[in-house]
Design a protein around this motif. Structure first.
Motif, short mmCIF file in Angstrom:
data_model
loop_
_atom_site.label_atom_id
_atom_site.label_comp_id
_atom_site.label_asym_id
_atom_site.label_seq_id
_atom_site.Cartn_x
_atom_site.Cartn_y
_atom_site.Cartn_z
N VAL A 1 9.97 22.66 66.02
CA VAL A 1 11.07 23.38 65.25
C VAL A 1 10.62 24.67 65.80
N GLN A 2 9.57 25.31 65.21
CA GLN A 2 8.82 26.29 64.97
C GLN A 2 7.99 27.10 66.42
N SER B 1 5.91 19.16 63.15
CA SER B 1 7.21 19.45 63.65
C SER B 1 7.31 20.40 65.33
N SER C 1 3.45 26.98 57.46
CA SER C 1 4.53 26.66 58.20
C SER C 1 5.42 26.30 57.85
N ARG D 1 1.59 28.62 64.14
CA ARG D 1 2.08 29.10 63.01
C ARG D 1 0.81 29.13 62.63
N ASN E 1 7.14 23.09 57.67
CA ASN E 1 7.98 22.41 58.01
C ASN E 1 6.54 21.39 57.74
N PRO E 2 6.91 20.09 58.66
CA PRO E 2 5.98 19.56 59.09
C PRO E 2 5.25 19.06 59.69
N TYR F 1 -0.75 21.47 54.76
CA TYR F 1 1.22 21.50 55.58
C TYR F 1 2.07 21.77 54.75
N ASP F 2 3.55 21.78 54.35
CA ASP F 2 4.39 22.24 53.95
C ASP F 2 3.73 21.57 52.39
#
Length: 312
Positions: A102-103, A100, A94, A112, A96-97, A246-247
């Motif tokens: 956003v995606q 999140s 991802s 994702r 991202n956190p 995660y990220d």
């Protein structure tokens, strides 16, 4: 603990190093019950191919497994609908956190990967599809009890209630996916099961035992019982390597080089293929939500054993 002097001493030495460290990270505070956990605790367990257990520290202290549960619910969902799962959840990191949104907006409600919160909620929805919520929770719990060969594993109701009271972001993720048809069951059903699976309490010993099928080609080497096919175990491991932290997944692969999955309760499971399953726990987290000292311990273990999948 086994009498094997080499691995036994390695685990003991790592625990001693961890005990001398002053920087321990920060406990998860967005789940109120986890904010009260003592960050000085540390546990580590390695289970080798012969079933010998090498333990140190608070290895038998139960803790909230949180996102580590996602590995086991992914295993269950794949067993139920196979590769059709990938029509609802992706397989890419991802960046991202973990919580999140956003995606989801950019990718029309398809998460994702199955290890970020949105993806894990979609996976749980698959399990809920063929059960009432209470039955689904029971199925997940019994699956973990079977893998760990330990009926004492329970759900921490206080943590589950705490997550339900404060899970506004997860509720938003689920509702957004529902608007695209990715979530099929009523949102409150799926989220209720998700909050309870994350609140399962296990020790390092129980987790390392439960993860053995991923280290040994999809089967429990103690009984020979196949949990998943060897191909599916390999693919779950690949997802753990690329998405399990995660990220921070790239950094974990770089430093540790093993498939692994973390949880904001401070636990991490990792597998050295055909060699060992590992669980570590320390409640203090880094900025990505991964156990600071758990990652340190795994990095030291790999350096001493040469277990990285990328070579010694």
């Amino acid at each position: 603990m086994s009498s094997n002097p080499c691995l036994a001493s390695v685990v003991a030495e790592i625990a001693d190093e961890v005990g001398r460290m002053t920087e321990r990270g920060d406990v998860a505070r967005y789940i109120p019950e986890l904010a009260h956990v003592d960050p000085r605790q540390f546990g580590m367990v390695v289970v080798d191919a012969d079933g010998r257990v090498f333990a140190a520290g608070d290895s038998d202290t139960p803790f909230s497994i949180q996102s580590i549960s996602k590995v086991f619910t992914l295993t269950m969902a794949l067993g139920m609908i196979g590769d059709r799962l990938w029509q609802r959840v992706g397989r890419e990191p991802s960046g991202n956190p973990f919580n999140s949104i956003v995606q989801l907006e950019l990718e029309r409600g398809v998460p994702r990967n199955p290890f970020i919160n949105a993806g894990a909620i979609a996976v749980t929805d698959v399990i809920v599809a063929s059960h009432q919520p209470r039955e689904a929770i029971g199925e997940i719990l019994r699956f973990l009890q079977s893998l760990a060969a330990d009926r004492r594993i329970v759900i921490d109701k206080t943590v589950a209630d705490s997550e339900k009271r404060t899970g506004f972001r997860n509720t938003a993720l689920a509702n957004y996916m529902k608007s695209f048809g990715v979530i099929e069951r009523p949102v409150e059903f799926t989220l209720g099961v998700y909050f309870h699976q994350c609140a399962i309490a296990m020790s390092c010993r129980q987790l390392a035992t439960a993860a053995r099928y991923l280290a040994f080609g999809g089967a429990d080497p103690a009984t020979g019982r196949a949990v998943v096919t060897s191909e599916r175990a390999r693919r779950i491991n690949a997802l753990m390597l690329t998405c399990g932290h995660y990220d921070g997944s790239g950094d974990f692969a770089y430093k540790v080089g093993l498939p692994g999955k973390s949880g904001v309760g401070g636990g991490i499971i990792a597998v050295a293929p055909n060699t060992a399953s590992i669980a570590v726990w320390s409640p203090g987290l880094d900025r990505a939500g991964n156990s600071l000292l758990g990652q340190f311990a795994l990095e030291r273990l790999v350096k001493r054993t040469g277990w990285s999948i990328f070579g010694p």
